[in-house]
Design a protein around this motif. Structure first.
Motif, short mmCIF file in Angstrom:
data_model
loop_
_atom_site.label_atom_id
_atom_site.label_comp_id
_atom_site.label_asym_id
_atom_site.label_seq_id
_atom_site.Cartn_x
_atom_site.Cartn_y
_atom_site.Cartn_z
N GLU A 196 -3.65 1.23 6.93
CA GLU A 196 -2.71 1.77 5.93
C GLU A 196 -1.42 2.19 6.61
O GLU A 196 -1.43 2.57 7.79
CB GLU A 196 -3.30 2.99 5.22
CG GLU A 196 -4.55 2.74 4.41
CD GLU A 196 -4.99 3.99 3.65
OE1 GLU A 196 -4.10 4.75 3.21
OE2 GLU A 196 -6.20 4.19 3.50
N ARG B 252 -0.33 7.45 2.07
CA ARG B 252 -1.17 8.55 1.61
C ARG B 252 -1.59 9.50 2.73
O ARG B 252 -2.08 10.59 2.47
CB ARG B 252 -2.46 8.01 0.96
CG ARG B 252 -2.27 7.03 -0.17
CD ARG B 252 -3.61 6.62 -0.77
NE ARG B 252 -4.53 6.09 0.25
CZ ARG B 252 -5.63 6.72 0.65
NH1 ARG B 252 -5.96 7.89 0.15
NH2 ARG B 252 -6.41 6.18 1.57
N LYS B 253 -1.43 9.06 3.99
CA LYS B 253 -1.99 9.83 5.10
C LYS B 253 -0.90 10.22 6.10
O LYS B 253 0.09 9.51 6.26
CB LYS B 253 -3.07 9.01 5.81
CG LYS B 253 -4.28 8.70 4.93
CD LYS B 253 -5.32 7.87 5.68
CE LYS B 253 -6.53 7.59 4.80
NZ LYS B 253 -7.55 6.79 5.52
N GLY C 28 3.85 13.76 -1.25
CA GLY C 28 2.82 12.90 -1.83
C GLY C 28 1.68 12.54 -0.90
O GLY C 28 0.83 11.71 -1.24
N ILE C 29 1.63 13.16 0.28
CA ILE C 29 0.55 12.88 1.22
C ILE C 29 -0.74 13.53 0.70
O ILE C 29 -0.75 14.69 0.31
CB ILE C 29 0.89 13.43 2.62
CG1 ILE C 29 2.10 12.69 3.19
CG2 ILE C 29 -0.31 13.32 3.55
CD1 ILE C 29 1.90 11.21 3.41
N GLU C 30 -1.83 12.77 0.74
CA GLU C 30 -3.11 13.25 0.23
C GLU C 30 -4.05 13.74 1.34
O GLU C 30 -4.81 14.70 1.14
CB GLU C 30 -3.80 12.12 -0.54
CG GLU C 30 -3.01 11.64 -1.75
CD GLU C 30 -3.61 10.40 -2.38
OE1 GLU C 30 -4.74 10.03 -1.99
OE2 GLU C 30 -2.96 9.80 -3.25
N ASP C 31 -4.03 13.07 2.50
CA ASP C 31 -4.93 13.41 3.60
C ASP C 31 -4.13 13.60 4.88
O ASP C 31 -3.28 12.77 5.23
CB ASP C 31 -5.96 12.30 3.82
CG ASP C 31 -6.86 12.10 2.61
OD1 ASP C 31 -7.41 13.10 2.12
OD2 ASP C 31 -6.98 10.95 2.15
N LYS D 223 0.83 -1.20 0.00
CA LYS D 223 0.00 0.00 0.00
C LYS D 223 0.86 1.25 0.00
O LYS D 223 1.92 1.30 0.63
CB LYS D 223 -0.92 0.01 1.22
CG LYS D 223 -2.01 -1.06 1.18
CD LYS D 223 -2.93 -0.94 2.38
CE LYS D 223 -4.04 -1.98 2.32
NZ LYS D 223 -4.95 -1.90 3.49
N GLN D 224 0.38 2.28 -0.71
CA GLN D 224 1.09 3.55 -0.75
C GLN D 224 0.85 4.33 0.55
O GLN D 224 -0.18 4.18 1.21
CB GLN D 224 0.60 4.38 -1.94
CG GLN D 224 0.84 3.73 -3.29
CD GLN D 224 2.32 3.60 -3.59
OE1 GLN D 224 3.05 4.58 -3.58
NE2 GLN D 224 2.76 2.38 -3.87
#
Length: 302
Positions: A123, A5-6, A49-52, A2-3
């Motif tokens: 995650e 992201r958070k 690259g963090i989205e949230d 898993k990437q």
């Protein structure tokens, strides 16, 4: 795999080292020239690259939420006056997927991370502490990006470390490295929270950036209060390291500790020397101040 992201940004501390300024103002909102310290953290997350992002805050932290919320009256005023550059700066602070969770009691960093468990889910994720700034002028990779890249190679929890003067080890969590598996990446025997310098196993100090696998939450949920009666993240990392490898990534770039007065002043000066609106005047001021202090020192020696 898993990437990542958070990200979790713990921001529930009382900021007692900056009293009285932090009596009614969140420590994380203290500015570096014209930008709150927490905004540097958020920008580093996005660059990595963090989205949230979830901010774990506490009482008297409303100013953080307001900063990342829209302000229609201000935006309309700037738009009407054609202050487009200022408007862009304001709008950039709202174009972020950022959420807020309150830590109801100050039970320590480990508890603050555990508070965000439901937000993270199953995650891998990043933890970013607000007292540590790096790459403030956006030259090269952000430290968080380096950690995420390392995680994608190993699949293991990884934390950032940096060499500090040996006498300063009592201020940090310190690693006991067992082997350097590749340049700047260490297997770790154990982690020691703020050791006396005579007992410190190395000069490699943990500096406030972590990538964790979600298994850290199960460990935190079972971790008993440690130093100061708080749930120590370092204790949980030690436990996790017994069942999963935890690596340490050595950072060699610029780091600024804005959790103390001198570090905060130093960061303002260095950032101010790069800021287009302050750099020339500040450089001239420093030159003149240096000459003045030198003249005063000469008088004292006569």
């Amino acid at each position: 795999m898993k990437q990542v992201r958070k990200a979790i940004i713990p921001a529930a501390g009382l900021g007692t080292r900056f009293l009285p300024a932090t009596k009614a103002l969140a420590k994380e909102m203290l500015p570096i020239v014209d930008k709150p310290t927490i905004q540097f953290i958020v920008e580093e997350a996005r660059k990595s690259g963090i989205e949230d992002i979830v901010v774990v805050d506490g009482k008297n932290k409303r100013s953080i939420e307001d900063h990342f919320d829209s302000n229609p009256e201000l935006e309309d005023n700037l738009r009407a006056k054609h202050k487009d550059e200022m408007l862009k700066l304001v709008e950039e602070t709202t174009d972020i997927n950022i959420y807020f969770i309150r830590q109801s009691h100050p039970r320590g960093l480990g508890d603050a991370v555990l508070t965000a468990r439901d937000f993270i889910g199953d995650e891998p994720f990043v933890v970013m502490l607000g007292d540590d700034l790096n790459n403030i002028n956006n030259n090269g990779n952000a430290l968080t990006k380096e950690l995420i890249d390392s995680y994608h190679q190993t699949g293991a929890s990884t934390l950032a470390v940096m060499r500090v003067p040996h006498e300063d080890t009592a201020k940090y969590g310190v690693i006991n490295p067992s082997a350097e598996v590749e340049k700047g990446l260490y297997n770790v025997t154990n982690f020691v929270e703020k050791p006396d310098p005579k007992d410190a196993p190395s000069d490699l100090a943990i500096i406030g950036r972590y990538v964790f696998t979600p298994e850290i939450f199960d460990v935190l949920a079972k971790t008993k209060p440690g130093k100061g009666g708080e749930i120590q993240l370092t204790d949980a990392i030690n436990t996790l390291n017994k069942t999963q490898r935890v690596f340490a990534h050595e950072y060699t770039g610029d780091r600024y500790d804005v959790g103390n007065k001198f570090g905060w002043i130093q960061t303002n000066i260095e950032y101010g020397l790069q800021h287009p609106q302050t750099k020339d005047e500040l450089r001239e001021y420093i030159k003149n101040l240096g000459a003045k202090l030198s003249a005063e020192d000469q008088k004292k020696t006569k």
